[in-house]
Design an enzyme around this catalytic site. Structure first.
Site, short mmCIF file in Angstrom:
data_model
loop_
_atom_site.label_atom_id
_atom_site.label_comp_id
_atom_site.label_asym_id
_atom_site.label_seq_id
_atom_site.Cartn_x
_atom_site.Cartn_y
_atom_site.Cartn_z
N SER A 133 -0.02 -40.97 -11.71
CA SER A 133 -1.21 -41.47 -10.86
C SER A 133 -0.40 -43.18 -10.75
O SER A 133 0.04 -43.81 -11.20
CB SER A 133 -2.49 -42.34 -11.22
OG SER A 133 -3.57 -42.69 -11.34
N TYR A 146 -7.57 -44.31 -18.74
CA TYR A 146 -7.10 -42.78 -17.56
C TYR A 146 -5.73 -44.36 -18.07
O TYR A 146 -4.70 -43.22 -18.14
CB TYR A 146 -7.83 -42.82 -16.60
CG TYR A 146 -7.38 -41.86 -15.81
CD1 TYR A 146 -6.92 -40.83 -15.58
CD2 TYR A 146 -7.06 -42.27 -14.08
CE1 TYR A 146 -6.26 -40.41 -14.82
CE2 TYR A 146 -6.24 -42.00 -13.39
CZ TYR A 146 -6.05 -40.93 -14.19
OH TYR A 146 -5.70 -40.17 -12.71
C1 8X3 Z 1 -6.37 -41.28 -9.47
C2 8X3 Z 1 -5.73 -42.44 -9.09
O1 8X3 Z 1 -7.19 -44.84 -7.78
O2 8X3 Z 1 -8.56 -43.86 -9.19
O3 8X3 Z 1 -5.17 -40.57 -10.37
O4 8X3 Z 1 -6.57 -44.98 -10.52
S1 8X3 Z 1 -7.13 -44.26 -9.33
#
Ligand code: 8X3
Length: 249
Positions: A133, A146
């Site tokens: 990402s 994340y």
């Molecule tokens: C998803 C993109 O912008 O939410 O992988 O990190 S973001």
């Protein structure tokens, strides 16, 4: 010889779109995910797709899946299974969510890579794509769990590429920005549709899963001596993670 492509997290979003594109481009795709009902729908929508139940967070599930691949020529592994499960500051976050996020995104990719890379080495070629990402390239507020997992996935790809040097295996990290899919923002916001919709609000043309799938197709169909190490793909409206052009309604 049939060339197989394994795609994890293929029941929706980027995984599903990638499975379709690779099947359209001559691969026999093994679409793997936990939700077998969704995979069955995918296999009826698109020819050239075999389906398999797989939970990348469960080593026994990965072992059983790997056993089912014996005698198959696995040309591509797309480590796509993953996701975000909160939108909290570090101080407000739940460590259990960090563990879950790390387990599916990072450890799941490690399990799958350990299962399939040796087959690729024996076969004499292979390509491992790690779906990271833009969160793997820059931190942002309320994205800690994340961001950390995606930085780790990027590190996995970078480490693997070094360790597999001299083998015939390509390793690509593909880093999408904002992609409008059915589930990503919903999962991140505990099913809250209003909050999930805000993520895409005012972005006239967010990336679609098909755009990312096309980037995967490009990477894996380049001549075999060409390795795309890392590919960042964003919608034009997103100049950086924090700089998104939104049109007022
Ligand atoms: C998803 C993109 O912008 O939410 O992988 O990190 S973001």
């Amino acid at each position: 010889m049939i060339k197989y492509a394994v795609v994890t997290g293929a029941s929706s979003g980027i995984g599903k779109a990638t499975a379709k594109v690779l099947a359209e481009n001559g691969y026999t795709v093994i679409a793997a995910a936990r939700r077998i009902d969704r995979l069955q729908e995918l296999a009826t929508e698109q020819s050239g797709i075999e389906i398999a139940e797989l939970d990348v967070t469960d080593q026994r599930s990965v072992d059983a899946f790997a056993n089912s691949l014996k005698d198959k020529h696995i040309a591509i592994l797309v480590n796509n299974a993953g996701g975000a499960f909160d939108a909290q500051s570090v101080l407000d976050s739940d460590p259990e969510v960090w563990s879950k996020t790390y387990e599916v995104n990072v450890v799941g990719s490690v399990r799958m890579t350990k299962a399939i890379a040796p087959m690729m080495i024996t076969q004499g070629h292979g390509h491992i794509v790690v779906m990271s990402s833009t969160a793997a390239h820059a931190a942002y507020e309320n994205g800690g769990s994340y961001v950390a997992a995606k930085f780790a996935e990027r590190s996995l790809a970078n480490t693997l590429r070094l360790e597999l040097s001299g083998t015939p295996i390509r390793v690509t990290e593909l880093a999408p920005g904002i992609v409008k899919t059915e589930e990503f923002a919903l999962n991140r916001n505990a099913g809250d549709l209003a909050k999930a919709s805000k993520v895409y609000e005012g972005i006239e043309f967010p990336l679609l899963a098909e755009d990312v799938a096309e980037a995967v197709r490009w990477c894996v169909t380049l001549p075999e001596h060409v390795n795309i190490d890392s590919l960042i793909v964003r919608p034009i409206a997103q100049a950086a993670n924090h700089k998104v052009h939104r049109v007022a309604k």
